[in-house]
Design a protein around this motif. Structure first.
Motif, short mmCIF file in Angstrom:
data_model
loop_
_atom_site.label_atom_id
_atom_site.label_comp_id
_atom_site.label_asym_id
_atom_site.label_seq_id
_atom_site.Cartn_x
_atom_site.Cartn_y
_atom_site.Cartn_z
N PHE A 9 1.33 -1.42 -0.20
CA PHE A 9 0.22 -0.32 -0.26
C PHE A 9 0.79 1.08 -0.08
CE2 PHE A 9 0.04 -1.17 4.62
CZ PHE A 9 0.85 0.04 5.54
N ILE A 10 0.21 2.71 -0.30
CA ILE A 10 0.73 3.62 -0.13
C ILE A 10 0.31 4.53 0.18
CG2 ILE A 10 0.07 4.19 -2.37
CD1 ILE A 10 2.51 6.07 -2.99
N ILE A 11 0.77 5.70 1.68
CA ILE A 11 -0.18 5.68 2.39
C ILE A 11 -0.19 7.63 1.88
CG2 ILE A 11 -0.83 6.91 4.94
CD1 ILE A 11 0.58 4.93 5.86
N ASP A 12 -1.43 8.47 1.48
CA ASP A 12 -1.72 9.64 1.41
C ASP A 12 -3.05 9.96 2.40
OD1 ASP A 12 -2.06 12.15 0.24
OD2 ASP A 12 -3.26 11.24 -1.09
N GLY A 13 -1.98 10.95 3.06
CA GLY A 13 -2.84 11.48 4.23
C GLY A 13 -3.75 10.23 5.92
#
Length: 169
Positions: A82-86
């Motif tokens: 996954f990639i976290i954005d906020g």
């Protein structure tokens, strides 16, 4: 932070240099990518690999990319992460075609989500699926995701427009 996630049949560890050829093979295989994206060039694959290679930490701006290994055989079966954005994490996964239909995608995603919920309690999860990728939609449903949005003609693969189907957990 050294990340190792275990499930009943699978072990997941952060991507490393020894995974380069496996990563490339996944991204070059049309049976893997046909409902995900156009087949990238070798240079694009190399760039994606390098972007996912650095050690991941909670404030990282790059993908946490884990290589999925079948415990019994030691065989690499896919990647997930996954990639976290906020306060939101976009999840994704790719599995080798010979490993489709064994529940590895569901098992690895559920283990990843369990790990993330322990370490990232503030994060909600999302996944974007190309319309027609019913296997991926089933995996997400089994892991508790629900469809929240459809974006018409959002993505082009091999010259054909597809809707994006957005799932959330």
């Amino acid at each position: 932070m050294k990340i190792r996630i275990e499930s009943r049949r699978l072990s997941m560890r952060q991507l490393n240099n020894s995974d380069a050829s496996f990563f490339k093979a996944l991204h070059r295989n049309k049976r893997v990518t046909h409902l995900c994206f156009d087949t990238p060039t070798d240079a694009e694959i190399h760039q994606r690999f390098l972007h996912r290679l650095p050690a991941w930490h909670i404030t990282a701006s790059h993908w946490l990319c884990l290589t999925i290994v079948e415990k019994e055989t030691g065989k690499k079966v896919g990647i997930t992460g996954f990639i976290i954005d906020g306060n939101k994490a976009e999840v994704g996964y790719l599995l080798t075609p010979e490993c489709h239909g064994y529940g590895f995608a569901t098992e690895s995603l559920q283990a990843l989500l369990n790990w993330a919920k322990l370490h990232l309690s503030y994060v909600a999860f999302e996944a974007t699926v190309t319309d027609g990728n019913t296997q991926s939609e089933r995996v997400l449903s089994k892991c508790g995701f629900t469809q929240v949005k459809r974006v018409p003609d959002a993505y082009m693969i091999d010259g054909q427009r597809y809707d994006d189907v957005i799932y959330a957990l």
